[in-house]
Design a protein around this motif. Structure first.
Motif, PDB file in Angstrom:
ATOM      1  N   VAL A  71       1.019  12.702   4.529  1.00  0.00           N
ATOM      2  CA  VAL A  71       1.310  13.177   3.179  1.00  0.00           C
ATOM      3  C   VAL A  71       0.840  12.149   2.147  1.00  0.00           C
ATOM      4  O   VAL A  71       0.221  12.511   1.137  1.00  0.00           O
ATOM      5  CB  VAL A  71       2.808  13.499   3.001  1.00  0.00           C
ATOM      6  N   VAL A  72       1.100  10.879   2.406  1.00  0.00           N
ATOM      7  CA  VAL A  72       0.645   9.824   1.494  1.00  0.00           C
ATOM      8  C   VAL A  72      -0.880   9.879   1.359  1.00  0.00           C
ATOM      9  O   VAL A  72      -1.422   9.838   0.253  1.00  0.00           O
ATOM     10  CB  VAL A  72       1.107   8.436   1.973  1.00  0.00           C
ATOM     11  N   ARG A  73      -1.568   9.995   2.482  1.00  0.00           N
ATOM     12  CA  ARG A  73      -3.035  10.069   2.471  1.00  0.00           C
ATOM     13  C   ARG A  73      -3.511  11.246   1.618  1.00  0.00           C
ATOM     14  O   ARG A  73      -4.417  11.115   0.794  1.00  0.00           O
ATOM     15  CB  ARG A  73      -3.571  10.186   3.889  1.00  0.00           C
ATOM     16  N   GLU A  74      -2.873  12.406   1.781  1.00  0.00           N
ATOM     17  CA  GLU A  74      -3.275  13.594   1.027  1.00  0.00           C
ATOM     18  C   GLU A  74      -2.963  13.451  -0.464  1.00  0.00           C
ATOM     19  O   GLU A  74      -3.709  13.955  -1.294  1.00  0.00           O
ATOM     20  CB  GLU A  74      -2.629  14.848   1.603  1.00  0.00           C
ATOM     21  N   CYS A  75      -1.894  12.756  -0.788  1.00  0.00           N
ATOM     22  CA  CYS A  75      -1.592  12.513  -2.209  1.00  0.00           C
ATOM     23  C   CYS A  75      -2.692  11.658  -2.834  1.00  0.00           C
ATOM     24  O   CYS A  75      -3.153  11.942  -3.949  1.00  0.00           O
ATOM     25  CB  CYS A  75      -0.237  11.834  -2.369  1.00  0.00           C
ATOM     26  N   TYR A  76      -3.130  10.622  -2.118  1.00  0.00           N
ATOM     27  CA  TYR A  76      -4.221   9.793  -2.637  1.00  0.00           C
ATOM     28  C   TYR A  76      -5.520  10.589  -2.724  1.00  0.00           C
ATOM     29  O   TYR A  76      -6.251  10.479  -3.706  1.00  0.00           O
ATOM     30  CB  TYR A  76      -4.412   8.535  -1.790  1.00  0.00           C
ATOM     31  N   ARG A  77      -5.777  11.412  -1.737  1.00  0.00           N
ATOM     32  CA  ARG A  77      -6.989  12.251  -1.777  1.00  0.00           C
ATOM     33  C   ARG A  77      -6.963  13.209  -2.965  1.00  0.00           C
ATOM     34  O   ARG A  77      -8.001  13.554  -3.512  1.00  0.00           O
ATOM     35  CB  ARG A  77      -7.148  13.035  -0.480  1.00  0.00           C
ATOM     36  N   ALA A  78      -5.777  13.637  -3.356  1.00  0.00           N
ATOM     37  CA  ALA A  78      -5.635  14.552  -4.489  1.00  0.00           C
ATOM     38  C   ALA A  78      -5.724  13.817  -5.826  1.00  0.00           C
ATOM     39  O   ALA A  78      -5.715  14.454  -6.864  1.00  0.00           O
ATOM     40  CB  ALA A  78      -4.320  15.313  -4.383  1.00  0.00           C
ATOM     41  N   GLY A  79      -5.779  12.478  -5.773  1.00  0.00           N
ATOM     42  CA  GLY A  79      -5.961  11.711  -7.003  1.00  0.00           C
ATOM     43  C   GLY A  79      -4.798  10.848  -7.429  1.00  0.00           C
ATOM     44  O   GLY A  79      -4.843  10.247  -8.517  1.00  0.00           O
ATOM     45  N   ALA A  80      -3.746  10.775  -6.645  1.00  0.00           N
ATOM     46  CA  ALA A  80      -2.595   9.957  -7.035  1.00  0.00           C
ATOM     47  C   ALA A  80      -3.021   8.510  -7.285  1.00  0.00           C
ATOM     48  O   ALA A  80      -3.830   7.952  -6.546  1.00  0.00           O
ATOM     49  CB  ALA A  80      -1.514   9.997  -5.957  1.00  0.00           C
ATOM     50  N   ALA A  81      -2.465   7.928  -8.342  1.00  0.00           N
ATOM     51  CA  ALA A  81      -2.730   6.524  -8.650  1.00  0.00           C
ATOM     52  C   ALA A  81      -1.853   5.614  -7.792  1.00  0.00           C
ATOM     53  O   ALA A  81      -2.258   4.512  -7.426  1.00  0.00           O
ATOM     54  CB  ALA A  81      -2.466   6.249 -10.126  1.00  0.00           C
ATOM     55  N   LYS A  82      -0.648   6.092  -7.477  1.00  0.00           N
ATOM     56  CA  LYS A  82       0.301   5.279  -6.714  1.00  0.00           C
ATOM     57  C   LYS A  82       1.247   6.214  -5.969  1.00  0.00           C
ATOM     58  O   LYS A  82       1.737   7.189  -6.539  1.00  0.00           O
ATOM     59  CB  LYS A  82       1.098   4.381  -7.659  1.00  0.00           C
ATOM     60  N   VAL A  83       1.477   5.893  -4.702  1.00  0.00           N
ATOM     61  CA  VAL A  83       2.438   6.649  -3.900  1.00  0.00           C
ATOM     62  C   VAL A  83       3.435   5.655  -3.322  1.00  0.00           C
ATOM     63  O   VAL A  83       3.053   4.678  -2.683  1.00  0.00           O
ATOM     64  CB  VAL A  83       1.747   7.432  -2.754  1.00  0.00           C
ATOM     65  N   THR A  84       4.705   5.913  -3.562  1.00  0.00           N
ATOM     66  CA  THR A  84       5.774   5.057  -3.056  1.00  0.00           C
ATOM     67  C   THR A  84       6.615   5.877  -2.089  1.00  0.00           C
ATOM     68  O   THR A  84       6.950   7.033  -2.379  1.00  0.00           O
ATOM     69  CB  THR A  84       6.669   4.568  -4.212  1.00  0.00           C
ATOM     70  N   VAL A  85       6.958   5.276  -0.959  1.00  0.00           N
ATOM     71  CA  VAL A  85       7.823   5.946   0.016  1.00  0.00           C
ATOM     72  C   VAL A  85       9.163   5.231   0.028  1.00  0.00           C
ATOM     73  O   VAL A  85       9.222   4.010   0.161  1.00  0.00           O
ATOM     74  CB  VAL A  85       7.197   5.947   1.424  1.00  0.00           C
ATOM     75  N   GLU A  86      10.217   6.004  -0.130  1.00  0.00           N
ATOM     76  CA  GLU A  86      11.580   5.479  -0.037  1.00  0.00           C
ATOM     77  C   GLU A  86      12.195   6.053   1.232  1.00  0.00           C
ATOM     78  O   GLU A  86      12.377   7.265   1.350  1.00  0.00           O
ATOM     79  CB  GLU A  86      12.391   5.867  -1.273  1.00  0.00           C
ATOM     80  N   TRP A  87      12.457   5.161   2.170  1.00  0.00           N
ATOM     81  CA  TRP A  87      12.958   5.572   3.478  1.00  0.00           C
ATOM     82  C   TRP A  87      14.480   5.603   3.480  1.00  0.00           C
ATOM     83  O   TRP A  87      15.128   4.804   2.818  1.00  0.00           O
ATOM     84  CB  TRP A  87      12.491   4.584   4.544  1.00  0.00           C
ATOM     85  N   SER A  88      15.041   6.504   4.268  1.00  0.00           N
ATOM     86  CA  SER A  88      16.473   6.521   4.515  1.00  0.00           C
ATOM     87  C   SER A  88      16.680   6.706   6.014  1.00  0.00           C
ATOM     88  O   SER A  88      15.770   7.112   6.732  1.00  0.00           O
ATOM     89  CB  SER A  88      17.161   7.633   3.721  1.00  0.00           C
ATOM     90  N   HIS A  89      17.889   6.385   6.447  1.00  0.00           N
ATOM     91  CA  HIS A  89      18.184   6.455   7.879  1.00  0.00           C
ATOM     92  C   HIS A  89      19.678   6.727   8.020  1.00  0.00           C
ATOM     93  O   HIS A  89      20.512   5.902   7.612  1.00  0.00           O
ATOM     94  CB  HIS A  89      17.784   5.133   8.534  1.00  0.00           C
ATOM     95  N   GLN A  90      20.025   7.868   8.559  1.00  0.00           N
ATOM     96  CA  GLN A  90      21.425   8.272   8.652  1.00  0.00           C
ATOM     97  C   GLN A  90      22.331   7.244   9.330  1.00  0.00           C
ATOM     98  O   GLN A  90      23.430   7.004   8.833  1.00  0.00           O
ATOM     99  CB  GLN A  90      21.540   9.613   9.365  1.00  0.00           C
TER     100      GLN A  90
END
Length: 138
Positions: free
Chosen positions: A41-60
């Protein structure tokens, strides 16, 4: 599931789900159990033109540990940096994508009443930020 299907789904999420455009900032909230898909998903966001993609992880399991071991006062407190992060979101309105894959029983054994009280205490602080973003971000 086949990787080609997952890649197609990641592309669909980026291009149609949150409609990433050139220069967009994107925040993805995801569980730790899907790192390969999140990467797609991150890769596709960059391919679509995103300037910055941040991932916020959670863990139950960590969420459950925090609720069961922190005091209600500590759970209810919102740090200044957390408020600043919310204000940044109000000011920048990044595209937000939530990839929910939680285990329905993942929080079994957590003190639900304590968690509810903590969430209720935080609500008054968080709500004004959320209200400012309502219907404005992707």
């Amino acid at each position: 599931m086949k990787k080609t299907i997952l890649r197609d789904y990641a592309k669909l999420l980026a291009q149609e789900g949150i409609r990433v455009r050139r220069g967009d900032e994107v925040i993805i909230n995801a569980e730790l159990d899907q790192p390969e898909f999140v990467e797609m998903v991150v890769r596709e966001c960059y391919r679509a033109g995103a300037a910055k993609v941040t991932v916020e992880w959670s863990h139950q399991p960590l969420s459950k540990l925090h609720v069961n071991h922190r005091s209600l006062k500590t759970l209810s407190h919102i740090e200044e940096w957390e408020k600043a992060k919310l204000q940044w979101r109000v000011d920048h309105l990044p595209a937000m994508l939530y990839l929910v894959s939680e285990d329905p029983d993942g929080l079994a054994g957590m003190n639900q009443a304590k968690n509810a009280k903590a969430m209720q205490a935080k609500y008054g602080i968080i709500k004004p930020f959320r209200d400012q973003m309502e219907n404005k971000y992707k």
